[in-house]
Design a protein around this motif. Sequence first.
Motif, PDB file in Angstrom:
ATOM      1  N   GLY A   1       0.819  -1.201   0.000  1.00 37.84           N
ATOM      2  CA  GLY A   1       0.000   0.000   0.000  1.00 37.84           C
ATOM      3  C   GLY A   1       0.852   1.250   0.000  1.00 37.84           C
ATOM      4  N   SER A   2       0.361   2.304   0.640  1.00 41.36           N
ATOM      5  CA  SER A   2       1.062   3.589   0.632  1.00 41.36           C
ATOM      6  C   SER A   2       0.910   4.293   1.969  1.00 41.36           C
ATOM      7  CB  SER A   2       0.499   4.482  -0.483  1.00 41.36           C
ATOM      8  OG  SER A   2      -0.879   4.747  -0.250  1.00 41.36           O
ATOM      9  N   MET A   3       1.655   5.399   2.129  1.00 36.07           N
ATOM     10  CA  MET A   3       1.561   6.221   3.317  1.00 36.07           C
ATOM     11  C   MET A   3       0.223   6.966   3.332  1.00 36.07           C
ATOM     12  SD  MET A   3       4.305   6.109   5.254  1.00 36.07           S
ATOM     13  CE  MET A   3       6.056   5.705   5.233  1.00 36.07           C
ATOM     14  N   LEU A   4      -0.058   7.609   4.450  1.00 34.14           N
ATOM     15  CA  LEU A   4      -1.251   8.449   4.552  1.00 34.14           C
ATOM     16  C   LEU A   4      -1.095   9.667   3.660  1.00 34.14           C
ATOM     17  CD1 LEU A   4      -1.810   8.394   8.426  1.00 34.14           C
ATOM     18  CD2 LEU A   4      -2.849   6.915   6.707  1.00 34.14           C
ATOM     19  N   THR A   5      -2.164  10.041   3.005  1.00 29.51           N
ATOM     20  CA  THR A   5      -2.139  11.222   2.133  1.00 29.51           C
ATOM     21  C   THR A   5      -3.239  12.221   2.465  1.00 29.51           C
ATOM     22  OG1 THR A   5      -3.488  10.045   0.488  1.00 29.51           O
ATOM     23  CG2 THR A   5      -1.086   9.961   0.209  1.00 29.51           C
ATOM     24  N   ASP A   6      -4.298  11.778   3.135  1.00 29.33           N
ATOM     25  CA  ASP A   6      -5.424  12.646   3.481  1.00 29.33           C
ATOM     26  C   ASP A   6      -5.383  12.929   4.985  1.00 29.33           C
ATOM     27  OD1 ASP A   6      -7.763  14.022   3.768  1.00 29.33           O
ATOM     28  OD2 ASP A   6      -9.087  12.358   3.217  1.00 29.33           O
TER      29      ASP A   6
ATOM     30  N   ALA B   1     -13.121   2.384  13.970  1.00 30.14           N
ATOM     31  CA  ALA B   1     -12.368   2.917  15.099  1.00 30.14           C
ATOM     32  C   ALA B   1     -12.951   4.274  15.443  1.00 30.14           C
ATOM     33  CB  ALA B   1     -10.891   3.060  14.759  1.00 30.14           C
ATOM     34  N   LEU B   2     -13.194   4.491  16.745  1.00 33.22           N
ATOM     35  CA  LEU B   2     -13.776   5.762  17.190  1.00 33.22           C
ATOM     36  C   LEU B   2     -15.085   6.046  16.457  1.00 33.22           C
ATOM     37  CD1 LEU B   2     -10.449   7.806  17.263  1.00 33.22           C
ATOM     38  CD2 LEU B   2     -11.784   7.103  19.270  1.00 33.22           C
ATOM     39  N   GLU B   3     -15.842   4.956  16.214  1.00 34.90           N
ATOM     40  CA  GLU B   3     -17.158   5.027  15.570  1.00 34.90           C
ATOM     41  C   GLU B   3     -17.088   5.555  14.130  1.00 34.90           C
ATOM     42  OE1 GLU B   3     -19.809   7.183  18.063  1.00 34.90           O
ATOM     43  OE2 GLU B   3     -19.633   5.781  19.739  1.00 34.90           O
ATOM     44  N   ARG B   4     -15.943   5.388  13.484  1.00 37.39           N
ATOM     45  CA  ARG B   4     -15.807   5.758  12.070  1.00 37.39           C
ATOM     46  C   ARG B   4     -15.191   4.581  11.324  1.00 37.39           C
ATOM     47  NH1 ARG B   4     -12.842  11.242  10.183  1.00 37.39           N
ATOM     48  NH2 ARG B   4     -14.762  12.079  11.119  1.00 37.39           N
ATOM     49  N   LYS B   5     -15.643   4.384  10.089  1.00 41.50           N
ATOM     50  CA  LYS B   5     -15.091   3.301   9.272  1.00 41.50           C
ATOM     51  C   LYS B   5     -13.849   3.811   8.550  1.00 41.50           C
ATOM     52  CE  LYS B   5     -17.777   0.397   7.260  1.00 41.50           C
ATOM     53  NZ  LYS B   5     -18.764  -0.258   6.355  1.00 41.50           N
ATOM     54  N   PHE B   6     -12.718   3.116   8.779  1.00 38.07           N
ATOM     55  CA  PHE B   6     -11.451   3.482   8.143  1.00 38.07           C
ATOM     56  C   PHE B   6     -11.055   2.424   7.113  1.00 38.07           C
ATOM     57  CE2 PHE B   6     -11.271   6.007  11.970  1.00 38.07           C
ATOM     58  CZ  PHE B   6     -10.639   7.172  11.563  1.00 38.07           C
ATOM     59  N   THR B   7     -10.356   2.883   6.078  1.00 43.91           N
ATOM     60  CA  THR B   7      -9.864   1.992   5.026  1.00 43.91           C
ATOM     61  C   THR B   7      -8.353   1.834   5.153  1.00 43.91           C
ATOM     62  OG1 THR B   7     -11.619   2.703   3.528  1.00 43.91           O
ATOM     63  CG2 THR B   7      -9.706   1.615   2.538  1.00 43.91           C
ATOM     64  N   VAL B   8      -7.859   0.611   5.051  1.00 46.56           N
ATOM     65  CA  VAL B   8      -6.417   0.347   5.155  1.00 46.56           C
ATOM     66  C   VAL B   8      -5.724   0.878   3.902  1.00 46.56           C
ATOM     67  CG1 VAL B   8      -4.632  -1.415   5.382  1.00 46.56           C
ATOM     68  CG2 VAL B   8      -6.835  -1.691   6.569  1.00 46.56           C
ATOM     69  N   ALA B   9      -4.940   1.950   4.077  1.00 41.46           N
ATOM     70  CA  ALA B   9      -4.197   2.517   2.949  1.00 41.46           C
ATOM     71  C   ALA B   9      -2.838   1.848   2.789  1.00 41.46           C
ATOM     72  CB  ALA B   9      -4.002   4.020   3.149  1.00 41.46           C
ATOM     73  N   GLY B  10      -2.291   1.342   3.895  1.00 37.76           N
ATOM     74  CA  GLY B  10      -0.981   0.699   3.843  1.00 37.76           C
ATOM     75  C   GLY B  10      -0.746  -0.165   5.059  1.00 37.76           C
ATOM     76  N   ILE B  11       0.155  -1.107   4.922  1.00 38.76           N
ATOM     77  CA  ILE B  11       0.560  -1.990   6.022  1.00 38.76           C
ATOM     78  C   ILE B  11       2.054  -1.796   6.250  1.00 38.76           C
ATOM     79  CG2 ILE B  11       0.754  -4.389   6.791  1.00 38.76           C
ATOM     80  CD1 ILE B  11      -1.677  -5.030   5.046  1.00 38.76           C
ATOM     81  N   PHE B  12       2.445  -1.604   7.518  1.00 35.20           N
ATOM     82  CA  PHE B  12       3.846  -1.294   7.823  1.00 35.20           C
ATOM     83  C   PHE B  12       4.480  -2.379   8.684  1.00 35.20           C
ATOM     84  CE2 PHE B  12       1.471   0.641  11.331  1.00 35.20           C
ATOM     85  CZ  PHE B  12       2.193   0.208  12.444  1.00 35.20           C
ATOM     86  N   ASP B  13       5.797  -2.376   8.670  1.00 37.54           N
ATOM     87  CA  ASP B  13       6.582  -3.282   9.512  1.00 37.54           C
ATOM     88  C   ASP B  13       7.516  -2.424  10.350  1.00 37.54           C
ATOM     89  OD1 ASP B  13       8.031  -5.237  10.723  1.00 37.54           O
ATOM     90  OD2 ASP B  13       8.908  -6.066   8.895  1.00 37.54           O
TER      91      ASP B  13
ATOM     92  N   LEU C   1      -3.089   3.313   8.523  1.00 34.82           N
ATOM     93  CA  LEU C   1      -1.960   2.393   8.377  1.00 34.82           C
ATOM     94  C   LEU C   1      -2.037   1.407   9.528  1.00 34.82           C
ATOM     95  CD1 LEU C   1       1.070   4.781   7.638  1.00 34.82           C
ATOM     96  CD2 LEU C   1      -0.243   3.453   5.986  1.00 34.82           C
ATOM     97  N   ILE C   2      -1.844   0.130   9.275  1.00 29.82           N
ATOM     98  CA  ILE C   2      -1.850  -0.852  10.352  1.00 29.82           C
ATOM     99  C   ILE C   2      -0.590  -1.704  10.268  1.00 29.82           C
ATOM    100  CG2 ILE C   2      -4.372  -0.908  10.426  1.00 29.82           C
ATOM    101  CD1 ILE C   2      -4.273  -3.614   9.040  1.00 29.82           C
ATOM    102  N   GLY C   3      -0.159  -2.207  11.431  1.00 29.60           N
ATOM    103  CA  GLY C   3       1.024  -3.052  11.494  1.00 29.60           C
ATOM    104  C   GLY C   3       0.783  -4.433  10.923  1.00 29.60           C
TER     105      GLY C   3
END
Length: 470
Positions: A188-193, A221-233, A202-204
Amino acid sequence: MNVLARSVGNAFRNKVRSGAVVIILAVAIGLALSMLVANQAVAGKITELKSSAGNALTINPAGARGFQGGGEPLTTADAETAAAADHVSAVIPTLAVRLGSEDSTAGTSAQGSGGFGPGGGTAGTTSLESAVVPGTLGNRQNQSGAGGSGTDAGAAGTARPAFTLPVTATGIGSAVDASGQAISITSGSMLTDFKTTSTQALIGTGLAEKNKLAVGDTFTALERKFTVAGIFDAGTAFDNNAVYLPLAAVQKLAGQTGELSTITAVVDSIDNMDSAQQSLTAALGDGADVSAGSRGLDSAVDSLASVQKISLTGFIVSLVTAGLIILLVMVMIVRERRHEIGVLKAIGAPNRTIGVQFVFESLVLVILAAVLGTGVAAAGSSGIAGALVSSGTASAAAAGPGGPDGGFGGPGGGGGFGQGTALIGDLAATLGPGTLALGLLAVLLVAVLGSLVPALLTAKIRPIEVLRGE
Protein backbone atom coordinates in the motif's frame (compact mmCIF):
# COMPACT_ATOMS: atom_id res chain seq x y z
CA MET A 1 71.27 0.23 -10.80
CA ASN A 2 74.80 0.04 -9.34
CA VAL A 3 73.76 2.36 -6.50
CA LEU A 4 70.70 0.25 -5.75
CA ALA A 5 72.65 -3.00 -5.90
CA ARG A 6 75.29 -1.64 -3.52
CA SER A 7 72.53 -0.43 -1.17
CA VAL A 8 70.92 -3.89 -1.01
CA GLY A 9 74.28 -5.53 -0.43
CA ASN A 10 75.30 -3.01 2.25
CA ALA A 11 72.01 -3.53 4.09
CA PHE A 12 73.08 -7.11 4.90
CA ARG A 13 76.78 -6.64 5.62
CA ASN A 14 76.05 -7.23 9.29
CA LYS A 15 73.26 -9.78 9.18
CA VAL A 16 72.73 -9.96 12.94
CA ARG A 17 72.39 -6.21 13.30
CA SER A 18 70.22 -5.92 10.22
CA GLY A 19 67.93 -8.70 11.48
CA ALA A 20 67.56 -7.03 14.88
CA VAL A 21 66.82 -3.65 13.25
CA VAL A 22 64.20 -5.22 10.96
CA ILE A 23 62.46 -6.93 13.89
CA ILE A 24 62.39 -3.76 16.00
CA LEU A 25 61.16 -1.72 13.06
CA ALA A 26 58.53 -4.38 12.29
CA VAL A 27 57.11 -4.05 15.80
CA ALA A 28 57.01 -0.25 15.54
CA ILE A 29 55.44 -0.34 12.06
CA GLY A 30 52.95 -3.03 13.10
CA LEU A 31 51.90 -0.93 16.08
CA ALA A 32 51.59 2.16 13.88
CA LEU A 33 49.39 0.31 11.38
CA SER A 34 47.29 -1.15 14.19
CA MET A 35 46.73 2.30 15.64
CA LEU A 36 45.76 3.60 12.20
CA VAL A 37 43.30 0.73 11.77
CA ALA A 38 41.80 1.46 15.19
CA ASN A 39 41.55 5.18 14.38
CA GLN A 40 39.68 4.57 11.14
CA ALA A 41 37.46 1.87 12.68
CA VAL A 42 36.46 4.20 15.51
CA ALA A 43 35.80 7.03 13.05
CA GLY A 44 33.55 4.72 11.07
CA LYS A 45 31.73 3.62 14.23
CA ILE A 46 31.12 7.26 15.23
CA THR A 47 29.63 7.96 11.81
CA GLU A 48 27.52 4.81 12.06
CA LEU A 49 26.22 5.73 15.52
CA LYS A 50 25.30 9.25 14.49
CA SER A 51 23.53 7.95 11.42
CA SER A 52 21.65 5.10 13.13
CA ALA A 53 20.65 7.05 16.22
CA GLY A 54 19.14 9.74 14.04
CA ASN A 55 18.95 13.48 14.56
CA ALA A 56 15.59 13.73 16.29
CA LEU A 57 14.59 15.16 19.67
CA THR A 58 11.42 14.05 21.46
CA ILE A 59 9.17 16.58 23.17
CA ASN A 60 6.77 15.24 25.82
CA PRO A 61 4.40 16.99 28.23
CA ALA A 62 6.24 17.80 31.45
CA GLY A 63 6.02 14.88 33.86
CA ALA A 64 4.30 12.59 31.36
CA ARG A 65 7.17 10.13 31.00
CA GLY A 66 7.20 9.34 34.71
CA PHE A 67 3.42 9.61 35.22
CA GLN A 68 4.04 12.22 37.91
CA GLY A 69 0.83 14.07 37.06
CA GLY A 70 0.24 17.79 37.00
CA GLY A 71 1.22 18.18 33.37
CA GLU A 72 -0.80 19.62 30.52
CA PRO A 73 -1.05 18.21 26.98
CA LEU A 74 1.11 19.63 24.24
CA THR A 75 -0.72 21.69 21.65
CA THR A 76 -0.42 22.60 17.99
CA ALA A 77 0.90 25.98 19.18
CA ASP A 78 3.76 24.13 20.88
CA ALA A 79 4.50 22.41 17.57
CA GLU A 80 4.67 25.79 15.84
CA THR A 81 6.99 27.09 18.56
CA ALA A 82 9.22 24.04 18.20
CA ALA A 83 9.36 24.47 14.41
CA ALA A 84 10.73 28.00 14.88
CA ALA A 85 13.53 26.92 17.26
CA ASP A 86 17.17 27.11 16.19
CA HIS A 87 18.51 24.14 14.16
CA VAL A 88 15.06 22.49 13.91
CA SER A 89 14.36 21.59 10.28
CA ALA A 90 10.98 19.88 10.77
CA VAL A 91 8.51 18.82 13.46
CA ILE A 92 6.31 15.72 13.58
CA PRO A 93 3.25 16.26 15.81
CA THR A 94 1.52 13.09 17.07
CA LEU A 95 -1.37 12.17 19.35
CA ALA A 96 -1.30 8.76 21.03
CA VAL A 97 -4.54 7.20 22.22
CA ARG A 98 -5.75 3.70 23.01
CA LEU A 99 -8.82 1.91 21.73
CA GLY A 100 -10.64 -0.92 23.46
CA SER A 101 -12.46 -3.75 21.74
CA GLU A 102 -16.09 -3.06 20.93
CA ASP A 103 -17.19 -5.91 23.22
CA SER A 104 -14.81 -5.07 26.10
CA THR A 105 -15.71 -3.65 29.47
CA ALA A 106 -12.83 -1.15 29.42
CA GLY A 107 -14.05 2.29 30.36
CA THR A 108 -13.94 5.20 27.93
CA SER A 109 -12.39 8.33 29.31
CA ALA A 110 -11.23 11.28 27.27
CA GLN A 111 -9.32 12.53 30.24
CA GLY A 112 -7.30 9.33 30.47
CA SER A 113 -7.16 8.62 26.79
CA GLY A 114 -3.44 8.25 26.72
CA GLY A 115 -3.86 4.97 28.47
CA PHE A 116 -0.13 4.66 29.20
CA GLY A 117 -0.20 5.11 32.94
CA PRO A 118 -2.06 3.61 35.82
CA GLY A 119 -5.69 4.41 35.61
CA GLY A 120 -5.53 5.45 31.97
CA GLY A 121 -8.72 4.73 30.06
CA THR A 122 -9.43 4.47 26.35
CA ALA A 123 -10.48 7.10 23.85
CA GLY A 124 -13.03 4.82 22.20
CA THR A 125 -13.46 1.40 20.67
CA THR A 126 -12.45 -0.48 17.54
CA SER A 127 -13.50 -3.59 15.68
CA LEU A 128 -9.87 -4.71 15.52
CA GLU A 129 -8.64 -7.54 17.71
CA SER A 130 -5.20 -7.21 19.30
CA ALA A 131 -2.45 -9.43 17.91
CA VAL A 132 -0.57 -9.38 21.23
CA VAL A 133 -1.55 -11.31 24.37
CA PRO A 134 -2.03 -8.78 27.21
CA GLY A 135 0.05 -10.57 29.81
CA THR A 136 0.21 -9.60 33.48
CA LEU A 137 1.08 -5.94 32.91
CA GLY A 138 -1.45 -5.48 30.11
CA ASN A 139 -4.29 -6.98 32.16
CA ARG A 140 -3.30 -4.94 35.19
CA GLN A 141 -3.31 -1.71 33.18
CA ASN A 142 -6.61 -2.50 31.48
CA GLN A 143 -8.29 -3.28 34.78
CA SER A 144 -6.99 -0.01 36.21
CA GLY A 145 -8.57 1.81 33.30
CA ALA A 146 -11.80 -0.14 33.42
CA GLY A 147 -13.22 1.89 36.23
CA GLY A 148 -13.80 -1.22 38.35
CA SER A 149 -13.20 -1.74 42.02
CA GLY A 150 -9.95 -3.57 41.49
CA THR A 151 -11.27 -7.13 41.95
CA ASP A 152 -9.21 -9.82 40.29
CA ALA A 153 -10.06 -10.78 36.76
CA GLY A 154 -12.05 -13.90 36.56
CA ALA A 155 -13.96 -13.28 39.79
CA ALA A 156 -17.70 -13.72 39.72
CA GLY A 157 -19.48 -10.96 37.86
CA THR A 158 -16.23 -9.36 36.62
CA ALA A 159 -15.28 -9.57 32.94
CA ARG A 160 -11.67 -9.11 31.95
CA PRO A 161 -11.34 -6.19 29.46
CA ALA A 162 -9.66 -6.88 26.15
CA PHE A 163 -6.15 -5.60 25.57
CA THR A 164 -6.28 -2.03 24.26
CA LEU A 165 -4.71 -1.08 20.94
CA PRO A 166 -2.18 1.76 20.63
CA VAL A 167 -3.21 4.32 18.02
CA THR A 168 -0.83 7.04 16.87
CA ALA A 169 -2.28 9.98 15.00
CA THR A 170 0.23 11.75 12.76
CA GLY A 171 0.00 14.93 10.76
CA ILE A 172 2.65 14.10 8.17
CA GLY A 173 2.92 11.80 5.19
CA SER A 174 5.05 9.19 6.94
CA ALA A 175 4.80 7.09 10.05
CA VAL A 176 7.83 7.33 12.33
CA ASP A 177 9.05 5.49 15.37
CA ALA A 178 10.17 7.01 18.67
CA SER A 179 13.56 8.06 17.27
CA GLY A 180 12.09 9.80 14.24
CA GLN A 181 13.03 7.07 11.79
CA ALA A 182 10.52 6.32 9.01
CA ILE A 183 8.58 3.07 9.36
CA SER A 184 8.79 0.67 6.43
CA ILE A 185 5.63 0.24 4.36
CA THR A 186 5.35 -3.36 3.12
CA SER A 187 2.23 -2.87 1.00
CA GLY A 188 0.00 0.00 0.00
CA SER A 189 1.06 3.59 0.63
CA MET A 190 1.56 6.22 3.32
CA LEU A 191 -1.25 8.45 4.55
CA THR A 192 -2.14 11.22 2.13
CA ASP A 193 -5.42 12.65 3.48
CA PHE A 194 -5.06 14.54 6.76
CA LYS A 195 -8.43 16.25 6.98
CA THR A 196 -10.80 15.79 9.90
CA THR A 197 -13.00 13.71 7.61
CA SER A 198 -10.18 11.37 6.51
CA THR A 199 -10.81 7.62 6.59
CA GLN A 200 -7.27 6.45 5.76
CA ALA A 201 -5.29 4.19 8.10
CA LEU A 202 -1.96 2.39 8.38
CA ILE A 203 -1.85 -0.85 10.35
CA GLY A 204 1.02 -3.05 11.49
CA THR A 205 1.74 -6.41 9.93
CA GLY A 206 0.85 -8.29 13.11
CA LEU A 207 -2.49 -6.54 13.41
CA ALA A 208 -3.23 -7.10 9.71
CA GLU A 209 -2.54 -10.84 9.99
CA LYS A 210 -4.57 -11.20 13.19
CA ASN A 211 -7.60 -9.47 11.67
CA LYS A 212 -7.08 -10.84 8.14
CA LEU A 213 -6.86 -7.35 6.64
CA ALA A 214 -5.25 -6.27 3.38
CA VAL A 215 -4.89 -2.93 1.64
CA GLY A 216 -8.38 -1.67 0.76
CA ASP A 217 -10.18 -3.51 3.59
CA THR A 218 -12.09 -1.59 6.25
CA PHE A 219 -12.46 -1.58 10.03
CA THR A 220 -14.10 0.71 12.57
CA ALA A 221 -12.37 2.92 15.10
CA LEU A 222 -13.78 5.76 17.19
CA GLU A 223 -17.16 5.03 15.57
CA ARG A 224 -15.81 5.76 12.07
CA LYS A 225 -15.09 3.30 9.27
CA PHE A 226 -11.45 3.48 8.14
CA THR A 227 -9.86 1.99 5.03
CA VAL A 228 -6.42 0.35 5.15
CA ALA A 229 -4.20 2.52 2.95
CA GLY A 230 -0.98 0.70 3.84
CA ILE A 231 0.56 -1.99 6.02
CA PHE A 232 3.85 -1.29 7.82
CA ASP A 233 6.58 -3.28 9.51
CA ALA A 234 8.10 -1.57 12.57
CA GLY A 235 10.40 -4.46 13.44
CA THR A 236 8.81 -5.94 16.60
CA ALA A 237 5.57 -7.75 17.44
CA PHE A 238 4.48 -5.00 19.83
CA ASP A 239 5.22 -2.16 17.41
CA ASN A 240 3.38 -4.03 14.65
CA ASN A 241 0.27 -4.25 16.87
CA ALA A 242 -0.54 -0.59 16.22
CA VAL A 243 -2.56 1.73 14.00
CA TYR A 244 -1.63 5.09 12.45
CA LEU A 245 -4.49 7.49 11.71
CA PRO A 246 -4.61 11.11 10.47
CA LEU A 247 -4.03 13.57 13.30
CA ALA A 248 -6.96 15.94 12.71
CA ALA A 249 -9.42 13.05 12.46
CA VAL A 250 -8.32 11.49 15.78
CA GLN A 251 -8.28 14.85 17.55
CA LYS A 252 -11.89 15.42 16.55
CA LEU A 253 -13.16 11.89 17.18
CA ALA A 254 -11.41 11.60 20.57
CA GLY A 255 -12.54 15.06 21.68
CA GLN A 256 -8.96 16.33 21.94
CA THR A 257 -8.92 19.06 19.32
CA GLY A 258 -5.57 20.85 19.21
CA GLU A 259 -3.95 18.45 21.69
CA LEU A 260 -0.74 16.48 21.07
CA SER A 261 0.95 13.68 22.98
CA THR A 262 4.41 14.01 21.48
CA ILE A 263 6.33 16.25 19.12
CA THR A 264 9.37 14.90 17.29
CA ALA A 265 11.77 17.69 16.32
CA VAL A 266 14.13 16.84 13.46
CA VAL A 267 17.47 18.64 13.87
CA ASP A 268 19.36 19.88 10.82
CA SER A 269 22.59 18.15 11.91
CA ILE A 270 23.59 15.56 14.49
CA ASP A 271 26.27 17.98 15.65
CA ASN A 272 23.60 20.55 16.59
CA MET A 273 21.62 18.24 18.87
CA ASP A 274 22.72 19.95 22.10
CA SER A 275 22.10 23.44 20.75
CA ALA A 276 18.68 22.46 19.42
CA GLN A 277 17.74 20.83 22.72
CA GLN A 278 18.68 23.97 24.65
CA SER A 279 16.77 26.15 22.18
CA LEU A 280 13.63 24.00 22.43
CA THR A 281 13.79 23.86 26.22
CA ALA A 282 14.03 27.65 26.40
CA ALA A 283 11.22 28.17 23.88
CA LEU A 284 8.74 25.67 25.38
CA GLY A 285 9.44 26.43 29.03
CA ASP A 286 8.55 24.20 31.97
CA GLY A 287 5.52 22.70 30.25
CA ALA A 288 7.55 20.29 28.12
CA ASP A 289 10.40 17.82 28.47
CA VAL A 290 12.88 17.74 25.59
CA SER A 291 15.00 14.60 25.35
CA ALA A 292 17.27 12.93 22.84
CA GLY A 293 16.17 9.68 21.28
CA SER A 294 19.12 7.83 22.83
CA ARG A 295 20.51 8.88 26.21
CA GLY A 296 23.66 6.87 25.69
CA LEU A 297 24.55 8.32 22.27
CA ASP A 298 26.48 11.31 23.58
CA SER A 299 28.42 9.14 26.03
CA ALA A 300 29.23 6.60 23.32
CA VAL A 301 30.37 9.24 20.83
CA ASP A 302 32.45 11.10 23.45
CA SER A 303 34.12 7.87 24.53
CA LEU A 304 34.89 6.86 20.95
CA ALA A 305 36.22 10.35 20.20
CA SER A 306 38.73 10.00 23.06
CA VAL A 307 39.73 6.56 21.74
CA GLN A 308 40.16 8.11 18.30
CA LYS A 309 42.54 10.72 19.72
CA ILE A 310 44.49 8.06 21.61
CA SER A 311 44.86 5.89 18.52
CA LEU A 312 45.99 8.87 16.43
CA THR A 313 48.56 9.77 19.09
CA GLY A 314 49.74 6.15 19.15
CA PHE A 315 50.08 6.14 15.37
CA ILE A 316 52.20 9.31 15.41
CA VAL A 317 54.35 8.11 18.32
CA SER A 318 54.97 4.77 16.58
CA LEU A 319 56.00 6.54 13.38
CA VAL A 320 58.34 8.86 15.25
CA THR A 321 59.83 5.86 17.05
CA ALA A 322 60.46 4.12 13.73
CA GLY A 323 62.06 7.31 12.39
CA LEU A 324 64.37 7.60 15.41
CA ILE A 325 65.42 3.97 15.06
CA ILE A 326 66.32 4.56 11.41
CA LEU A 327 68.14 7.76 12.28
CA LEU A 328 70.26 6.19 15.01
CA VAL A 329 71.07 3.08 12.97
CA MET A 330 72.08 5.09 9.88
CA VAL A 331 74.18 7.52 11.94
CA MET A 332 76.04 4.53 13.35
CA ILE A 333 76.51 3.04 9.87
CA VAL A 334 77.84 6.32 8.46
CA ARG A 335 80.38 6.56 11.28
CA GLU A 336 81.50 2.97 10.66
CA ARG A 337 82.04 3.66 6.96
CA ARG A 338 83.87 6.94 7.16
CA HIS A 339 86.91 5.39 5.48
CA GLU A 340 84.80 3.90 2.66
CA ILE A 341 82.98 7.20 2.13
CA GLY A 342 86.30 9.07 2.03
CA VAL A 343 87.70 6.71 -0.60
CA LEU A 344 84.56 7.03 -2.75
CA LYS A 345 84.76 10.81 -2.58
CA ALA A 346 88.48 10.72 -3.35
CA ILE A 347 87.87 8.85 -6.58
CA GLY A 348 85.18 11.34 -7.64
CA ALA A 349 81.89 10.02 -6.26
CA PRO A 350 79.54 13.00 -5.69
CA ASN A 351 77.87 13.58 -2.31
CA ARG A 352 74.44 13.08 -3.85
CA THR A 353 75.28 9.57 -5.08
CA ILE A 354 76.70 8.54 -1.71
CA GLY A 355 73.73 10.04 0.15
CA VAL A 356 71.20 8.29 -2.10
CA GLN A 357 73.00 5.03 -1.48
CA PHE A 358 72.44 5.34 2.27
CA VAL A 359 68.80 6.34 1.78
CA PHE A 360 68.21 3.24 -0.35
CA GLU A 361 69.97 1.10 2.24
CA SER A 362 67.60 2.33 4.96
CA LEU A 363 64.61 1.80 2.67
CA VAL A 364 65.61 -1.83 2.12
CA LEU A 365 65.48 -2.41 5.89
CA VAL A 366 62.20 -0.50 6.21
CA ILE A 367 60.51 -2.41 3.39
CA LEU A 368 61.44 -5.74 4.96
CA ALA A 369 60.21 -4.48 8.32
CA ALA A 370 57.00 -3.20 6.71
CA VAL A 371 56.24 -6.66 5.32
CA LEU A 372 56.61 -8.20 8.78
CA GLY A 373 54.80 -5.24 10.39
CA THR A 374 51.84 -5.72 8.07
CA GLY A 375 51.50 -9.28 9.35
CA VAL A 376 51.71 -8.03 12.93
CA ALA A 377 49.00 -5.44 12.26
CA ALA A 378 46.73 -7.91 10.46
CA ALA A 379 46.93 -10.28 13.42
CA GLY A 380 46.73 -7.76 16.24
CA SER A 381 44.81 -4.71 15.01
CA SER A 382 41.39 -6.07 16.00
CA GLY A 383 42.55 -6.93 19.52
CA ILE A 384 44.30 -3.60 19.96
CA ALA A 385 41.24 -1.68 18.75
CA GLY A 386 38.98 -3.66 21.06
CA ALA A 387 41.27 -3.06 24.02
CA LEU A 388 41.37 0.68 23.32
CA VAL A 389 37.57 0.89 23.11
CA SER A 390 37.08 -1.22 26.24
CA SER A 391 39.55 0.93 28.15
CA GLY A 392 37.99 4.15 26.86
CA THR A 393 34.42 3.12 27.69
CA ALA A 394 35.41 1.88 31.15
CA SER A 395 37.15 5.19 31.90
CA ALA A 396 34.15 7.18 30.67
CA ALA A 397 31.77 5.09 32.76
CA ALA A 398 33.90 5.52 35.88
CA ALA A 399 34.12 9.27 35.34
CA GLY A 400 30.37 9.72 34.73
CA PRO A 401 27.71 10.56 37.33
CA GLY A 402 26.94 7.67 39.62
CA GLY A 403 30.46 6.22 39.59
CA PRO A 404 31.54 2.86 38.28
CA ASP A 405 28.85 0.87 40.07
CA GLY A 406 25.80 3.07 39.90
CA GLY A 407 24.15 5.77 37.90
CA PHE A 408 21.16 5.72 35.64
CA GLY A 409 22.71 3.39 33.10
CA GLY A 410 22.58 0.29 35.26
CA PRO A 411 25.76 -1.69 35.73
CA GLY A 412 28.68 0.49 34.94
CA GLY A 413 26.15 3.31 34.86
CA GLY A 414 27.80 6.69 34.61
CA GLY A 415 24.58 8.56 33.90
CA GLY A 416 23.34 6.32 31.14
CA PHE A 417 26.69 5.19 29.84
CA GLY A 418 25.56 1.57 30.10
CA GLN A 419 23.33 2.39 27.17
CA GLY A 420 26.25 4.04 25.38
CA THR A 421 28.33 0.89 25.73
CA ALA A 422 25.49 -1.16 24.29
CA LEU A 423 25.24 1.26 21.37
CA ILE A 424 28.92 0.80 20.50
CA GLY A 425 28.65 -2.97 20.23
CA ASP A 426 31.32 -4.76 18.24
CA LEU A 427 34.03 -2.75 16.47
CA ALA A 428 34.97 -3.97 13.00
CA ALA A 429 38.73 -3.31 12.79
CA THR A 430 40.38 -4.84 9.72
CA LEU A 431 43.50 -3.89 7.80
CA GLY A 432 42.06 -2.93 4.43
CA PRO A 433 43.99 -1.97 1.28
CA GLY A 434 43.33 1.74 1.75
CA THR A 435 44.51 1.75 5.36
CA LEU A 436 47.56 -0.34 4.46
CA ALA A 437 48.52 1.99 1.62
CA LEU A 438 48.13 5.09 3.79
CA GLY A 439 50.12 3.58 6.65
CA LEU A 440 52.98 2.32 4.48
CA LEU A 441 53.18 5.66 2.68
CA ALA A 442 53.59 7.40 6.04
CA VAL A 443 56.22 4.83 7.10
CA LEU A 444 58.26 5.28 3.91
CA LEU A 445 58.10 9.06 4.28
CA VAL A 446 59.39 8.83 7.84
CA ALA A 447 62.11 6.40 6.69
CA VAL A 448 63.31 8.86 4.04
CA LEU A 449 63.33 11.72 6.56
CA GLY A 450 65.14 9.58 9.12
CA SER A 451 67.89 8.64 6.65
CA LEU A 452 68.40 12.14 5.24
CA VAL A 453 70.37 13.35 8.25
CA PRO A 454 72.94 10.51 8.03
CA ALA A 455 73.10 11.02 4.28
CA LEU A 456 73.88 14.70 4.77
CA LEU A 457 76.63 13.76 7.22
CA THR A 458 78.49 12.11 4.37
CA ALA A 459 78.94 15.54 2.78
CA LYS A 460 80.98 16.67 5.78
CA ILE A 461 83.48 13.84 5.45
CA ARG A 462 86.67 15.17 3.79
CA PRO A 463 88.66 12.56 1.87
CA ILE A 464 92.02 14.07 2.84
CA GLU A 465 91.26 13.73 6.54
CA VAL A 466 90.17 10.11 6.16
CA LEU A 467 93.20 9.16 4.04
CA ARG A 468 95.61 11.03 6.37
CA GLY A 469 94.50 8.75 9.18
CA GLU A 470 95.58 5.64 7.28
